[in-house]
Design a protein around this motif. Sequence first.
Motif, mmCIF file in Angstrom:
data_model
loop_
_atom_site.group_PDB
_atom_site.id
_atom_site.type_symbol
_atom_site.label_atom_id
_atom_site.label_comp_id
_atom_site.label_asym_id
_atom_site.label_seq_id
_atom_site.Cartn_x
_atom_site.Cartn_y
_atom_site.Cartn_z
ATOM 1 N N ALA A 107 -5.486 5.008 -8.036
ATOM 2 C CA ALA A 107 -5.099 5.570 -6.731
ATOM 3 C C ALA A 107 -6.091 5.171 -5.642
ATOM 4 C CB ALA A 107 -4.997 7.087 -6.830
ATOM 5 N N ILE A 108 -7.375 5.230 -5.951
ATOM 6 C CA ILE A 108 -8.378 4.821 -4.956
ATOM 7 C C ILE A 108 -8.235 3.339 -4.646
ATOM 8 C CG2 ILE A 108 -10.854 4.498 -4.576
ATOM 9 C CD1 ILE A 108 -11.292 7.119 -6.117
ATOM 10 N N GLY A 109 -8.079 2.513 -5.682
ATOM 11 C CA GLY A 109 -7.919 1.074 -5.468
ATOM 12 C C GLY A 109 -6.681 0.745 -4.659
ATOM 13 N N TRP A 110 -5.567 1.388 -4.996
ATOM 14 C CA TRP A 110 -4.338 1.141 -4.247
ATOM 15 C C TRP A 110 -4.497 1.575 -2.792
ATOM 16 C CZ3 TRP A 110 -0.928 4.234 -1.584
ATOM 17 C CH2 TRP A 110 0.258 3.618 -1.192
ATOM 18 N N GLY A 111 -5.136 2.736 -2.595
ATOM 19 C CA GLY A 111 -5.350 3.217 -1.231
ATOM 20 C C GLY A 111 -6.220 2.281 -0.405
ATOM 21 N N LEU A 112 -7.273 1.760 -1.007
ATOM 22 C CA LEU A 112 -8.138 0.817 -0.281
ATOM 23 C C LEU A 112 -7.405 -0.497 0.003
ATOM 24 C CD1 LEU A 112 -11.574 1.400 -2.031
ATOM 25 C CD2 LEU A 112 -10.940 2.030 0.303
ATOM 26 N N ASP A 113 -6.640 -0.984 -0.960
ATOM 27 C CA ASP A 113 -5.855 -2.202 -0.727
ATOM 28 C C ASP A 113 -4.838 -1.991 0.392
ATOM 29 O OD1 ASP A 113 -6.997 -3.985 -2.516
ATOM 30 O OD2 ASP A 113 -5.748 -3.290 -4.192
ATOM 31 N N HIS A 114 -4.220 -0.850 0.405
ATOM 32 C CA HIS A 114 -3.237 -0.542 1.443
ATOM 33 C C HIS A 114 -3.910 -0.431 2.813
ATOM 34 C CE1 HIS A 114 0.654 0.874 2.792
ATOM 35 N NE2 HIS A 114 0.066 1.869 3.420
ATOM 36 N N TRP A 115 -5.075 0.193 2.832
ATOM 37 C CA TRP A 115 -5.784 0.421 4.083
ATOM 38 C C TRP A 115 -6.333 -0.888 4.672
ATOM 39 C CZ3 TRP A 115 -11.133 3.179 4.563
ATOM 40 C CH2 TRP A 115 -11.371 3.538 5.878
ATOM 41 N N PHE A 116 -6.908 -1.735 3.804
ATOM 42 C CA PHE A 116 -7.500 -2.986 4.277
ATOM 43 C C PHE A 116 -6.515 -4.154 4.268
ATOM 44 C CE2 PHE A 116 -11.580 -0.963 2.763
ATOM 45 C CZ PHE A 116 -12.096 -0.777 4.033
ATOM 46 N N HIS A 117 -5.275 -3.914 3.866
ATOM 47 C CA HIS A 117 -4.228 -4.947 3.817
ATOM 48 C C HIS A 117 -4.653 -6.128 2.949
ATOM 49 C CE1 HIS A 117 -2.059 -2.753 6.858
ATOM 50 N NE2 HIS A 117 -3.138 -2.734 7.623
ATOM 51 N N THR A 118 -5.228 -5.828 1.809
ATOM 52 C CA THR A 118 -5.602 -6.867 0.852
ATOM 53 C C THR A 118 -4.592 -6.874 -0.283
ATOM 54 O OG1 THR A 118 -7.050 -5.318 -0.304
ATOM 55 C CG2 THR A 118 -8.057 -6.695 1.386
ATOM 56 N N ARG A 119 -4.686 -7.886 -1.117
ATOM 57 C CA ARG A 119 -3.769 -7.938 -2.257
ATOM 58 C C ARG A 119 -4.181 -6.859 -3.252
ATOM 59 N NH1 ARG A 119 0.418 -11.707 -2.317
ATOM 60 N NH2 ARG A 119 0.061 -13.178 -0.662
ATOM 61 N N ALA A 120 -4.520 -7.199 -4.453
ATOM 62 C CA ALA A 120 -4.802 -6.175 -5.459
ATOM 63 C C ALA A 120 -6.260 -6.183 -5.919
ATOM 64 C CB ALA A 120 -3.890 -6.364 -6.651
ATOM 65 N N ILE A 121 -7.160 -6.648 -5.080
ATOM 66 C CA ILE A 121 -8.556 -6.760 -5.508
ATOM 67 C C ILE A 121 -9.185 -5.390 -5.753
ATOM 68 C CG2 ILE A 121 -9.501 -6.938 -3.158
ATOM 69 C CD1 ILE A 121 -10.770 -8.827 -6.217
ATOM 70 N N PHE A 122 -8.993 -4.451 -4.832
ATOM 71 C CA PHE A 122 -9.565 -3.113 -5.031
ATOM 72 C C PHE A 122 -8.863 -2.363 -6.160
ATOM 73 C CE2 PHE A 122 -10.840 -3.797 -0.526
ATOM 74 C CZ PHE A 122 -12.210 -3.693 -0.711
#
Length: 99
Positions: free
Chosen positions: A59-74
């Motif tokens: 959930a944290i990784g998905w949230g950070l990816d969504h927030w920073f508009h990155t692929r799936a790195i976080f």
Amino acid sequence: MGEESNESFDRRLEAAERRSGLKVEDPKADAPSEAEQSLPALALRAGTEMISALVVGVAIGWGLDHWFHTRAIFLIIFALLGGSAGVLNVWRLVQPPKG
């Protein structure tokens, strides 16, 4: 003075229990000791520890990816961190108590 007041309290407590018909139980008397925990309860707790740590990491990784508009790195990084935290929690759970 301390022991005398304890005896007085015990006598008054017993009298109150007799009047009310209720008996105040020791809360630690009914609690199972750590050695008495059943294997299914331990397995359920271990599974819960693993799943919850992994879900929080994802959930944290998905949230950070969504927030920073990155692929799936976080998502990948925090899924690995969450899984590691879950393994560590289970390891601590199954270790015998020290001391």
